[in-house]
Scaffold this active site. Structure first.
Site, PDB file in Angstrom:
ATOM      1  N   GLY A   1      31.058 -36.071 -43.553  1.00 47.57           N
ATOM      2  CA  GLY A   1      30.542 -34.874 -42.940  1.00 47.57           C
ATOM      3  C   GLY A   1      29.696 -35.362 -41.875  1.00 47.57           C
ATOM      4  O   GLY A   1      29.703 -34.409 -40.610  1.00 47.57           O
TER       5      GLY A   1
ATOM      6  N   GLN B   1      26.784 -29.223 -48.101  1.00 45.27           N
ATOM      7  CA  GLN B   1      26.291 -29.044 -49.606  1.00 45.27           C
ATOM      8  C   GLN B   1      26.468 -27.821 -50.221  1.00 45.27           C
ATOM      9  O   GLN B   1      26.846 -27.586 -51.511  1.00 45.27           O
ATOM     10  CB  GLN B   1      24.755 -28.860 -49.445  1.00 45.27           C
ATOM     11  CG  GLN B   1      24.110 -30.267 -49.130  1.00 45.27           C
ATOM     12  CD  GLN B   1      23.983 -31.216 -50.184  1.00 45.27           C
ATOM     13  OE1 GLN B   1      24.138 -30.797 -51.535  1.00 45.27           O
ATOM     14  NE2 GLN B   1      23.898 -32.474 -49.984  1.00 45.27           N
TER      15      GLN B   1
ATOM     16  N   HIS C   1      32.737 -36.594 -50.816  1.00 43.13           N
ATOM     17  CA  HIS C   1      31.996 -36.931 -51.814  1.00 43.13           C
ATOM     18  C   HIS C   1      30.947 -36.055 -52.329  1.00 43.13           C
ATOM     19  O   HIS C   1      30.407 -36.470 -53.543  1.00 43.13           O
ATOM     20  CB  HIS C   1      31.593 -38.439 -51.476  1.00 43.13           C
ATOM     21  CG  HIS C   1      30.297 -38.458 -50.377  1.00 43.13           C
ATOM     22  ND1 HIS C   1      29.070 -38.650 -50.923  1.00 43.13           N
ATOM     23  CD2 HIS C   1      29.974 -38.106 -49.290  1.00 43.13           C
ATOM     24  CE1 HIS C   1      28.272 -38.785 -49.940  1.00 43.13           C
ATOM     25  NE2 HIS C   1      28.732 -38.408 -48.719  1.00 43.13           N
TER      26      HIS C   1
ATOM     27  N   CYS D   1      19.493 -39.645 -47.825  1.00 45.08           N
ATOM     28  CA  CYS D   1      19.348 -40.257 -46.483  1.00 45.08           C
ATOM     29  C   CYS D   1      17.735 -40.576 -46.363  1.00 45.08           C
ATOM     30  O   CYS D   1      17.507 -41.552 -45.428  1.00 45.08           O
ATOM     31  CB  CYS D   1      20.004 -39.267 -45.564  1.00 45.08           C
ATOM     32  SG  CYS D   1      21.505 -38.730 -46.119  1.00 45.08           S
TER      33      CYS D   1
ATOM     34  N   ASN E   1      20.083 -29.457 -48.050  1.00 45.45           N
ATOM     35  CA  ASN E   1      20.512 -30.587 -48.930  1.00 45.45           C
ATOM     36  C   ASN E   1      19.328 -31.168 -49.814  1.00 45.45           C
ATOM     37  O   ASN E   1      19.531 -31.466 -50.864  1.00 45.45           O
ATOM     38  CB  ASN E   1      21.028 -31.791 -48.222  1.00 45.45           C
ATOM     39  CG  ASN E   1      20.289 -32.219 -47.250  1.00 45.45           C
ATOM     40  OD1 ASN E   1      20.125 -31.312 -46.038  1.00 45.45           O
ATOM     41  ND2 ASN E   1      19.819 -33.458 -46.853  1.00 45.45           N
TER      42      ASN E   1
ATOM     43  N   THR F   1      44.943 -43.698 -37.494  1.00 43.07           N
ATOM     44  CA  THR F   1      45.958 -43.571 -38.315  1.00 43.07           C
ATOM     45  C   THR F   1      45.221 -42.659 -39.645  1.00 43.07           C
ATOM     46  O   THR F   1      44.101 -43.336 -40.028  1.00 43.07           O
ATOM     47  CB  THR F   1      46.486 -44.932 -38.855  1.00 43.07           C
ATOM     48  OG1 THR F   1      47.375 -45.490 -37.696  1.00 43.07           O
ATOM     49  CG2 THR F   1      47.516 -44.593 -40.052  1.00 43.07           C
TER      50      THR F   1
HETATM   51  N1  PLP Z   1      25.182 -32.766 -43.963  1.00 42.57           N
HETATM   52  C1  PLP Z   1      24.417 -32.531 -45.088  1.00 42.57           C
HETATM   53  C2  PLP Z   1      23.778 -31.241 -45.245  1.00 42.57           C
HETATM   54  C3  PLP Z   1      24.480 -33.582 -46.170  1.00 42.57           C
HETATM   55  O1  PLP Z   1      23.890 -33.208 -47.241  1.00 42.57           O
HETATM   56  C4  PLP Z   1      25.039 -34.685 -45.920  1.00 42.57           C
HETATM   57  C5  PLP Z   1      24.928 -35.784 -46.816  1.00 42.57           C
HETATM   58  O2  PLP Z   1      23.821 -35.898 -47.585  1.00 42.57           O
HETATM   59  C6  PLP Z   1      25.748 -34.915 -44.652  1.00 42.57           C
HETATM   60  C7  PLP Z   1      25.881 -33.805 -43.681  1.00 42.57           C
HETATM   61  C8  PLP Z   1      26.556 -36.187 -44.334  1.00 42.57           C
HETATM   62  O3  PLP Z   1      27.742 -36.210 -45.152  1.00 42.57           O
HETATM   63  P1  PLP Z   1      28.352 -37.846 -45.052  1.00 42.57           P
HETATM   64  O4  PLP Z   1      27.504 -38.431 -46.146  1.00 42.57           O
HETATM   65  O5  PLP Z   1      29.721 -37.504 -45.705  1.00 42.57           O
HETATM   66  O6  PLP Z   1      28.276 -38.311 -43.869  1.00 42.57           O
END
Ligand code: PLP
Length: 379
Positions: free
Chosen positions: A71, A179, A201, A325, A151, A237
């Site tokens: 993401g 999300q 994921h 995060c 999130n 790839t």
């Molecule tokens: N954007 C949002 C709103 C998210 O909640 C997250 C992951 O927690 C991401 C982006 C990032 O996704 P990824 O973990 O696949 O890089």
């Protein structure tokens, strides 16, 4: 000890059906999708079938889907790529203060490179103001990037209204739907969404796979230079097995959307009502109604959420003290700060995010344990 997992907003387990769909591509189906012989063509077919599943889920065309590594990469590709490719038209973009760091730090990168960014405030529920958005639009505004749903607190933004305004003003509209995907039915045409980020994921596919939807006709620069993969827009790839996995996960959730939605929403509503009934000092963060079906974020006044997490962990319960995060850092959550929460509430914020395997019994167990901890903490 049995694990009770309430952290689906951080990540989800890979579904068995998804894993099974991926396994052949770690075995005999190892061909490079760019190769012309039979096993190469088989991999190509699988990648394109996954692209179809993703496109179908959001109502886009298949050639508007680009596979990425996550993401975060999708956010980077869309935001930096679109701003760089359209800089002859202007240098301004608009976003919100509660975006994921993948968006906020892409904006910071743009600012270091001569672009200008307006960060919209949010109200106490975490919603942007449409009036402020309208006032922030400039003649040189290229892009509006507002997340579909937050999130941490689960608030769903007024996406249809933002899309309409963007369209009326000829501005590109991106939404980070990492999300929201799989939890809410999304149609990019009905909502006037020009670009959208998603991640594997969070929807029972593996980590390390994502996708970006970018409406055809929108110019964007690629971030990774190399070969011709993803129509020259994302070299490297293809991660065939994971692409198959995200395609399978999306097609399953798309089919099961109503049932899945109802399941997690029932658990969430039960959790919210039980917490509010049993714990006086609890305060729900985020919008009570416009919120992700599987998200509940409560502040327990005066409680240290990290200690609460460790206590829950000792009973096999997984939840989150903020977003995955930001936890592990001692900085207060930028989202909780932006909604104007006081320090004593920020410290005690616990996010529970529900998923497929959770049951009402699990939720009762969770509430019991939180109640015991909060009571003890008072003494
Ligand atoms: N954007 C949002 C709103 C998210 O909640 C997250 C992951 O927690 C991401 C982006 C990032 O996704 P990824 O973990 O696949 O890089």
């Amino acid at each position: 000890m049995r694990i009770r997992y309430f952290d689906h907003a951080a990540t989800t387990p890979v579904r068995p059906e998804v894993l099974n769909s991926m396994l052949p591509f770690y075995g005999m189906e190892y061909g490079n999708p760019s190769s012309l012989y039979t096993i190469g063509r088989g991999s190509r077919r699988a990648v394109e079938e996954a692209r179809d599943f993703v496109a179908k889920a959001i109502g886009s065309e298949r050639n508007e889907i680009y596979f990425t590594s996550c993401g975060s990469e999708s956010d980077n590709l869309i935001i930096k790529g679109i701003m760089l490719a359209n800089r002859n038209k202007g240098k301004h973009m608009i976003t919100s203060k509660i975006e994921h760091p993948a968006v906020l730090n892409s904006c910071k990168w743009l600012e270091r490179n001569g672009f200008e960014v307006t960060y919209l405030n949010v109200d106490y529920n975490g919603k942007i103001s449409i009036e402020e958005l309208k006032k922030s639009i400039r003649r040189d505004t290229i892009l509006i990037s507002v997340m579909y749903a937050n999130n941490e607190i689960g608030t769903i933004e007024p996406i249809a209204e933002i899309g309409k305004i963007a369209k009326e003003n000829n501005i590109i509209f991106h939404t980070d739907a990492v999300q929201a995907m799989g939890n809410i039915k999304i149609n990019v045409n009905e909502l006037n969404i020009d670009a959208l980020s998603m991640s594997g994921h969070k929807i029972y596919a593996p980590k390390g796979i994502g996708a970006a939807y970018i409406r055809s006709g929108i110019k964007f620069d690629n971030l990774i230079d190399g070969g011709h993969q993803e129509r020259g827009k994302r070299a490297g790839t293809e991660n065939v097995a994971s692409i198959v996995g995200i395609g399978k996960a999306i097609s399953l959730l798309n089919r099961e959307m109503n049932g899945y939605n109802n399941h997690i929403q029932t658990l969430r509503d039960f959790y919210i009502s039980e917490i509010e009934r049993r714990i006086e000092t609890a305060k729900l963060n985020g919008d009570r109604f416009d919120r992700l079906p599987g998200n509940a974020n409560f502040s327990f006044k005066g409680v240290d959420a990290e200690q609460l997490l460790l206590y829950l962990d000792s009973y096999g319960i997984c939840a989150s003290a903020g977003s995955a995060c930001t936890s592990g850092q001692s900085l207060p959550s930028h989202v909780l700060l932006a909604i104007g929460l006081k320090e004593e509430y920020i410290q005690g914020a616990l996010r529970a995010s529900f998923g497929m395997s959770n049951t009402i019994e699990d939720v009762k167990y969770l509430v019991d344990k939180i109640k015991i901890f909060v009571e003890k903490y008072k003494d």
